[in-house]
Design a protein around this motif. Structure first.
Motif, PDB file in Angstrom:
ATOM      1  N   PRO A   1     -13.740 -17.517  -2.564  1.00 10.33           N
ATOM      2  CA  PRO A   1     -15.099 -17.904  -2.976  1.00 10.33           C
ATOM      3  C   PRO A   1     -15.506 -17.263  -4.300  1.00 10.33           C
ATOM      4  CG  PRO A   1     -15.186 -16.359  -1.140  1.00 10.33           C
ATOM      5  CD  PRO A   1     -13.766 -16.785  -1.280  1.00 10.33           C
ATOM      6  N   ILE A   2     -14.958 -16.081  -4.586  1.00  3.37           N
ATOM      7  CA  ILE A   2     -15.307 -15.412  -5.846  1.00  3.37           C
ATOM      8  C   ILE A   2     -14.767 -16.200  -7.034  1.00  3.37           C
ATOM      9  CG2 ILE A   2     -15.059 -13.320  -7.235  1.00  3.37           C
ATOM     10  CD1 ILE A   2     -14.711 -11.758  -4.626  1.00  3.37           C
ATOM     11  N   VAL A   3     -13.512 -16.614  -6.959  1.00  2.96           N
ATOM     12  CA  VAL A   3     -12.920 -17.328  -8.096  1.00  2.96           C
ATOM     13  C   VAL A   3     -13.596 -18.683  -8.300  1.00  2.96           C
ATOM     14  CG1 VAL A   3     -11.023 -18.527  -6.891  1.00  2.96           C
ATOM     15  CG2 VAL A   3     -10.736 -17.826  -9.264  1.00  2.96           C
ATOM     16  N   ILE A   4     -13.972 -19.356  -7.216  1.00  2.00           N
ATOM     17  CA  ILE A   4     -14.644 -20.646  -7.334  1.00  2.00           C
ATOM     18  C   ILE A   4     -16.037 -20.480  -7.951  1.00  2.00           C
ATOM     19  CG2 ILE A   4     -15.618 -22.578  -6.030  1.00  2.00           C
ATOM     20  CD1 ILE A   4     -13.269 -22.251  -4.065  1.00  2.00           C
ATOM     21  N   SER A   5     -16.784 -19.490  -7.489  1.00  2.00           N
ATOM     22  CA  SER A   5     -18.118 -19.267  -8.057  1.00  2.00           C
ATOM     23  C   SER A   5     -18.030 -18.832  -9.514  1.00  2.00           C
ATOM     24  CB  SER A   5     -18.880 -18.211  -7.241  1.00  2.00           C
ATOM     25  OG  SER A   5     -18.231 -16.950  -7.282  1.00  2.00           O
ATOM     26  N   THR A   6     -16.958 -18.147  -9.882  1.00  2.00           N
ATOM     27  CA  THR A   6     -16.791 -17.689 -11.263  1.00  2.00           C
ATOM     28  C   THR A   6     -16.531 -18.853 -12.211  1.00  2.00           C
ATOM     29  OG1 THR A   6     -15.923 -15.543 -10.513  1.00  2.00           O
ATOM     30  CG2 THR A   6     -15.487 -16.166 -12.804  1.00  2.00           C
ATOM     31  N   VAL A   7     -15.654 -19.778 -11.813  1.00  4.46           N
ATOM     32  CA  VAL A   7     -15.366 -20.910 -12.708  1.00  4.46           C
ATOM     33  C   VAL A   7     -16.597 -21.808 -12.854  1.00  4.46           C
ATOM     34  CG1 VAL A   7     -12.878 -20.891 -12.288  1.00  4.46           C
ATOM     35  CG2 VAL A   7     -14.339 -22.323 -10.858  1.00  4.46           C
TER      36      VAL A   7
ATOM     37  N   LYS B   1     -28.453  -6.720  -1.539  1.00  2.00           N
ATOM     38  CA  LYS B   1     -27.804  -7.620  -0.586  1.00  2.00           C
ATOM     39  C   LYS B   1     -26.981  -6.871   0.471  1.00  2.00           C
ATOM     40  CE  LYS B   1     -29.443 -11.330  -2.318  1.00  2.00           C
ATOM     41  NZ  LYS B   1     -30.347 -12.189  -1.523  1.00  2.00           N
ATOM     42  N   LYS B   2     -27.067  -5.544   0.429  1.00  2.72           N
ATOM     43  CA  LYS B   2     -26.370  -4.670   1.386  1.00  2.72           C
ATOM     44  C   LYS B   2     -24.855  -4.836   1.331  1.00  2.72           C
ATOM     45  CE  LYS B   2     -30.350  -4.442   4.475  1.00  2.72           C
ATOM     46  NZ  LYS B   2     -30.866  -4.607   5.858  1.00  2.72           N
ATOM     47  N   ILE B   3     -24.373  -5.230   0.158  1.00  4.07           N
ATOM     48  CA  ILE B   3     -22.931  -5.282  -0.060  1.00  4.07           C
ATOM     49  C   ILE B   3     -22.422  -3.866  -0.279  1.00  4.07           C
ATOM     50  CG2 ILE B   3     -21.097  -6.242  -1.504  1.00  4.07           C
ATOM     51  CD1 ILE B   3     -22.819  -8.302   0.089  1.00  4.07           C
TER      52      ILE B   3
ATOM     53  N   HIS C   1     -22.792 -15.074   1.706  1.00  2.00           N
ATOM     54  CA  HIS C   1     -22.545 -16.318   2.443  1.00  2.00           C
ATOM     55  C   HIS C   1     -23.605 -17.377   2.172  1.00  2.00           C
ATOM     56  CE1 HIS C   1     -25.459 -14.272   4.918  1.00  2.00           C
ATOM     57  NE2 HIS C   1     -24.565 -13.372   5.302  1.00  2.00           N
ATOM     58  N   THR C   2     -24.277 -17.319   1.012  1.00  2.00           N
ATOM     59  CA  THR C   2     -25.182 -18.396   0.624  1.00  2.00           C
ATOM     60  C   THR C   2     -24.784 -18.875  -0.771  1.00  2.00           C
ATOM     61  OG1 THR C   2     -26.866 -17.050  -0.527  1.00  2.00           O
ATOM     62  CG2 THR C   2     -27.066 -17.260   1.872  1.00  2.00           C
TER      63      THR C   2
END
Length: 217
Positions: free
Chosen positions: A76-82, A15-17, A41-42
């Motif tokens: 966004p990281i914490v939301i995707s994690t929960v 993802k080129k991160i 961003h998806t």
């Protein structure tokens, strides 16, 4: 290296991160690699990212009652994690994150989400010098909250303000453990297994000699 760590590195590169080249970090260090979580961003990519954080929380046996994201990248990281914790492990956990500026109207306050309680795990993207993490720790500790752990995607394992790892500085000063999905050792070990990345490995090892306490064999 554990398989899930290898998969995480491959996901970051795909993802080129995680990029290799010439970069200037926020702390003004010149680095041959860069880790930019802002490129997620998806919905699919964010959910996949959340699954890695969730897996790390469970596999590392980290105690948590609430996850706290550091604005802005940590939100966004914490939301995707929960979401991943609920879907994969059936763990329904609360989350919160800080505002950059105190809201002076409506519900007011400087946090969004659940009220701060129990064992709090701070979620962020990367640990270099640790400035953002230190500021968040001060904010939460001033509210007399218990910090169980700090979980980042990548620990660069570099010097902090003193002649020691930023991780060690923070853990000693704030009595709080820092965990990571991967660290720079994992990246170098991954590169060692890839002949096409031999030159990148050489440059990375030279850089590490300047910013770590012990040289890699």
């Amino acid at each position: 290296m554990k398989q899930w760590k290898k998969k995480f590195i491959e996901f970051m590169i795909k993802k080129k991160i995680l990029k290799f080249g010439n970069f200037t970090l926020k702390c003004n260090r010149k680095s041959p690699y860069f880790f930019n979580m802002a490129l997620f961003h998806t919905g699919k990519d964010l959910y996949t990212l959340g699954t890695f954080y969730a897996q790390a929380l469970v596999n590392l046996n980290i105690k948590f009652d609430l996850l706290f994201g550091i604005a802005y990248k940590g939100i966004p990281i914490v939301i995707s994690t929960v979401i991943a914790l609920k879907k994969i492990y059936n763990i329904n956990i609360k989350y919160s994150f800080n505002r950059k500026e105190i809201k002076k109207y409506g519900e007011k306050g400087n946090t969004v989400g659940s009220k701060l309680h129990g064992n709090i795990v701070i979620i962020d993207d990367i640990l270099t010098a640790g400035t953002a993490i230190k500021n968040t720790l001060k904010f939460l500790l001033n509210k007399k909250k218990k910090i169980s752990n700090i979980l980042v995607a990548l620990d660069r394992k570099e010097f902090g303000n003193k002649n020691s790892f930023a991780k060690n500085d923070i853990e000693k000063k704030y009595s709080c453990k820092i965990s990571s999905i991967i660290n720079i050792d994992d990246i170098t070990n991954y590169l060692k297994s890839k002949k096409i990345m031999k030159e990148k490995l050489k440059i990375l090892l030279k850089y590490r000699e300047k910013y770590i306490l012990n040289k890699i064999n």
